[in-house]
Scaffold this active site. Structure first.
Site, PDB file in Angstrom:
ATOM      1  N   LYS A  13     -79.121  37.347 -52.036  1.00  0.00           N
ATOM      2  CA  LYS A  13     -78.655  38.706 -51.736  1.00  0.00           C
ATOM      3  C   LYS A  13     -78.727  39.544 -52.995  1.00  0.00           C
ATOM      4  CE  LYS A  13     -74.479  38.333 -53.934  1.00  0.00           C
ATOM      5  NZ  LYS A  13     -74.111  39.111 -55.140  1.00  0.00           N
ATOM      6  N   ASP A 138     -67.973  35.869 -52.039  1.00  0.00           N
ATOM      7  CA  ASP A 138     -69.128  36.337 -51.277  1.00  0.00           C
ATOM      8  C   ASP A 138     -69.632  35.329 -50.255  1.00  0.00           C
ATOM      9  OD1 ASP A 138     -70.016  34.572 -53.183  1.00  0.00           O
ATOM     10  OD2 ASP A 138     -71.705  35.782 -53.867  1.00  0.00           O
TER      11      ASP A 138
END
Length: 222
Positions: A13, A138
């Site tokens: 990401k 995350d």
């Protein structure tokens, strides 16, 4: 048919903007960010074994013990499920480490999702996210694997209709590893309370600009 082995993709990401708001009493920082998944991916293969958690990886810099987030994920999952068997975890590493691309967290999320299938535990997504938060802020994002606004420590997620087939993302990795924990511990927050509104960039980079127009972002609108 009893499943003995499963393979999952673990995407990288990037963060499209990052506002670090303030330090919390628990030592973490409140942030605002935009998570976007990438096509760059690790491959995580899980295989049942009689006992123990064994990690294998093609990258010699990856720890093969309790320091590995994939190991932590398997341990948490086994404790939550009260499962007495073991698992062999093989990570085909493609995501650079220490570059803020979330490779370790993504691998951990894949382990949680994969073991939920392999061990037939049938935990809800909500339960898996709660386990993920114990590993990294995350990790819950990688359970969703869609573009999201991230708040709180990064674990409070708001999916957004962000499509970006019309842009290329070039990742330059200078072989410098920076651990998030070190970065936040050495951060000097300024007294400037001005918050950068980077959400407006979505209107210029997304195929879904019409859908994003006017989206409520917690008191802030694009």
């Amino acid at each position: 048919m009893i499943m003995e082995k499963i393979s999952l993709e673990a995407p990288a990401k990037i963060n499209l903007g990052l506002n670090i708001l303030e330090k919390r009493e628990d030592g973490y920082h409140d942030i605002e960010t935009i998570y976007v998944p990438l096509q760059l991916k690790d491959k995580v293969t899980l295989e049942k074994r009689k006992k123990g958690i064994v990690i294998n990886c093609n990258n010699p810099d990856i720890p093969l013990n309790e320091k590995n987030l994939a190991y932590k994920a398997a341990k948490l999952m086994r404790e939550k499920a009260r499962y007495y068997g073991g698992v062999s975890i093989t990570i085909d590493k493609k995501i650079p480490i220490g570059g803020g691309l979330g490779g370790g967290s993504s691998d951990a999320a894949s382990v949680l999702r994969g073991l939920n299938i392999l061990w037939n535990t049938n935990f809800s997504l909500k339960t898996l996210k709660k386990l993920g938060i114990k590993i990294g802020s995350d990790v819950p994002f990688f359970m969703i694997n869609k573009a999201c606004i991230g708040r709180g420590k990064g674990e409070i997620l708001q999916p957004i209709p962000f499509k970006y087939s019309n842009i290329w993302i070039i990742i330059v990795y200078p072989n410098i590893k920076i651990e998030p924990k070190w970065a936040y511990e050495n951060l000097n927050l300024t007294k400037n309370k001005k918050i950068i509104n980077f959400y407006s960039c979505l209107l210029y980079t997304s195929d879904a600009a019409d859908e994003l127009d006017g989206v409520d972002l917690g008191g802030r609108r694009i």
